[in-house]
Scaffold this motif. Structure first.
Motif, PDB file in Angstrom:
ATOM      1  N   ASN A 157      50.569  84.784  -7.468  1.00 55.04           N
ATOM      2  CA  ASN A 157      49.584  86.669  -7.790  1.00 55.04           C
ATOM      3  C   ASN A 157      50.170  87.532  -7.930  1.00 55.04           C
ATOM      4  O   ASN A 157      50.225  88.603  -8.117  1.00 55.04           O
ATOM      5  CB  ASN A 157      50.540  86.142  -6.098  1.00 55.04           C
ATOM      6  CG  ASN A 157      51.366  86.396  -5.423  1.00 55.04           C
ATOM      7  OD1 ASN A 157      52.455  86.384  -6.158  1.00 55.04           O
ATOM      8  ND2 ASN A 157      51.662  86.167  -4.443  1.00 55.04           N
ATOM      9  N   TYR A 184      54.953  82.927  -3.492  1.00 62.00           N
ATOM     10  CA  TYR A 184      53.599  82.381  -4.199  1.00 62.00           C
ATOM     11  C   TYR A 184      53.924  83.015  -5.674  1.00 62.00           C
ATOM     12  O   TYR A 184      52.711  83.384  -6.131  1.00 62.00           O
ATOM     13  CB  TYR A 184      52.433  82.510  -3.730  1.00 62.00           C
ATOM     14  CG  TYR A 184      51.806  81.426  -3.013  1.00 62.00           C
ATOM     15  CD1 TYR A 184      51.444  80.234  -3.442  1.00 62.00           C
ATOM     16  CD2 TYR A 184      52.259  81.823  -1.490  1.00 62.00           C
ATOM     17  CE1 TYR A 184      51.226  79.231  -2.054  1.00 62.00           C
ATOM     18  CE2 TYR A 184      51.770  81.340  -0.761  1.00 62.00           C
ATOM     19  CZ  TYR A 184      51.634  79.569  -0.747  1.00 62.00           C
ATOM     20  OH  TYR A 184      50.950  78.614   0.333  1.00 62.00           O
ATOM     21  N   SER A 185      54.479  83.906  -6.508  1.00 64.31           N
ATOM     22  CA  SER A 185      54.917  84.762  -7.567  1.00 64.31           C
ATOM     23  C   SER A 185      55.908  83.873  -8.679  1.00 64.31           C
ATOM     24  O   SER A 185      56.555  82.875  -8.074  1.00 64.31           O
ATOM     25  CB  SER A 185      55.530  86.100  -6.947  1.00 64.31           C
ATOM     26  OG  SER A 185      56.697  85.943  -6.593  1.00 64.31           O
TER      27      SER A 185
END
Length: 376
Positions: A157, A184-185
């Motif tokens: 993201n 989700y980084s």
């Protein structure tokens, strides 16, 4: 004087058959004879006297709306092989052997008959009830080229589509070499320490240790990256510091990353080092011990500089995005990955060639954008 009962008449030994009894017997025999004659004359019909006398008569089957009657027993010609018919299975047709002993035209193919094959599985055969011709279904075709088993890259993201290192990150993340964080980084601008770099090297190159591990004093016994550090040391990618220290929490610099990749790949130093290093405007900042290694890294396409290909920034801490790009180029050099066209890869040659050779698919970034990116 005593009176005596009258004496009974003596019964006759033979009694004559009356006319009525004779007629009754005659009628009974005539009826029985008529029934026998009628039953024998109706022998071929489905209704006979044998069913009345049978001890275990077979009940008649009543057809229900959703009930399917069994197939009639097919008639097999004398030349068919009876050994191919299963005795306890429903009536089925006999399969001809794949030999020219019996011609195909001499057999009668029954519709709705199931075929039993004692050989290897063959394509399913269907029989047309109108023409009696066999039509084989198309066999399953296995593609000659297998599909790729590499999963798609992770959609981080914080890595937009126009990010300069997006393609390098996608290739390594799809192969499990680089991973993101639980949110989700990817954190592309986050620095990388020496322990993390050793773990990435272990996943990227998968080399067997060739030397004995060193017991560093600053690495605990159950440290999470102990095996990765031992492998990086034994394969020649990394080295320790004096007094048996490794400094696992120290951020690794860009020059240290390039020196480690050149050492691990055993790349030879080029002869014209000064000419190669002249592509960098900050070549004077390269440490003396690393000049030959940086020249070898440049000659083999391992150096990736952003935003300006002519700025090496050797002593700057390497970010996760920069590390992904350099690891990718090292795997391309080893033949594990295909190359990516990018204007940030430094090519061997003059400074004009390094900054001017750009693929038409990736136009150069305007100067105003470069300034705004460098100020971030």
């Amino acid at each position: 004087m005593t009176n005596r009962p009258p004496s009974e008449p003596e019964s006759s030994q033979k009694t004559a058959l009356g006319f009525d009894e004779f007629i009754a017997i005659l009628v009974a025999f005539a009826t029985i004879g008529a029934i026998l004659f009628w039953s024998l004359s109706r022998r071929d019909s489905s209704w006979n006297l044998n069913g009345l006398v049978s001890p275990s008569p077979t009940p008649s089957r009543s057809v229900q709306p959703n009930q399917v009657l069994p197939f009639p027993t097919p008639k097999v010609e004398p030349n068919a092989a009876p050994n191919n018919v299963l005795p306890s299975s429903p009536p089925e047709a006999v399969v001809e052997p794949n030999t020219p002993a019996f011609p195909t035209s001499s057999r009668t193919v029954l519709p709705s008959a199931q075929v039993i094959s004692t050989q290897s599985p063959q394509p399913q055969t269907t029989v047309s009830s109108s023409t009696g011709l066999k039509s084989s279904a198309l066999p399953l075709v296995t593609p000659a080229k297998q599909k790729s088993i590499i999963p798609p890259p992770i959609a981080f993201n914080d890595v937009p589509n126009n990010f300069w290192g997006r393609r390098f990150i996608d290739v390594l993340s799809s192969r499990g070499i680089l991973k993101g964080f639980p949110d989700y980084s990817f954190r592309p601008n986050q620095p990388v320490n020496r322990a993390e770099f050793a773990a990435i090297l272990q996943k990227a190159f998968e080399q067997d240790p060739s030397k004995t591990a060193i017991a560093f004093q600053d690495i605990p016994a159950k440290f999470w990256a102990t095996s990765a550090i031992d492998q990086a040391i034994s394969t020649g990618f990394l080295k320790g510091y004096p007094k048996k220290t490794f400094k696992p929490q120290q951020n690794i610099t860009r020059v240290q990353v390039l020196v480690a990749l050149v050492s691990g790949l055993n790349l030879k130093a080029p002869t014209s080092q000064n000419q190669i290093l002249s592509v960098y405007k900050d070549a004077k900042n390269i440490p003396t011990y690393a000049t030959s290694k940086i020249a070898a890294a440049t000659a083999n396409g391992l150096v990736v500089n952003y935003p300006n290909p002519q700025i090496l920034a050797p002593n700057k801490a390497a970010t996760r995005a920069e590390l992904a790009a350099m690891i990718h180029q090292a795997l391309v050099k080893r033949g594990k990955l295909e190359g990516i066209s990018s204007q940030n890869i430094v090519r061997r040659g003059s400074p004009s060639q390094a900054s001017g050779s750009v693929s038409p698919k990736f136009p150069p970034i305007p100067r105003q954008n470069l300034k705004s990116l460098s100020q971030r």
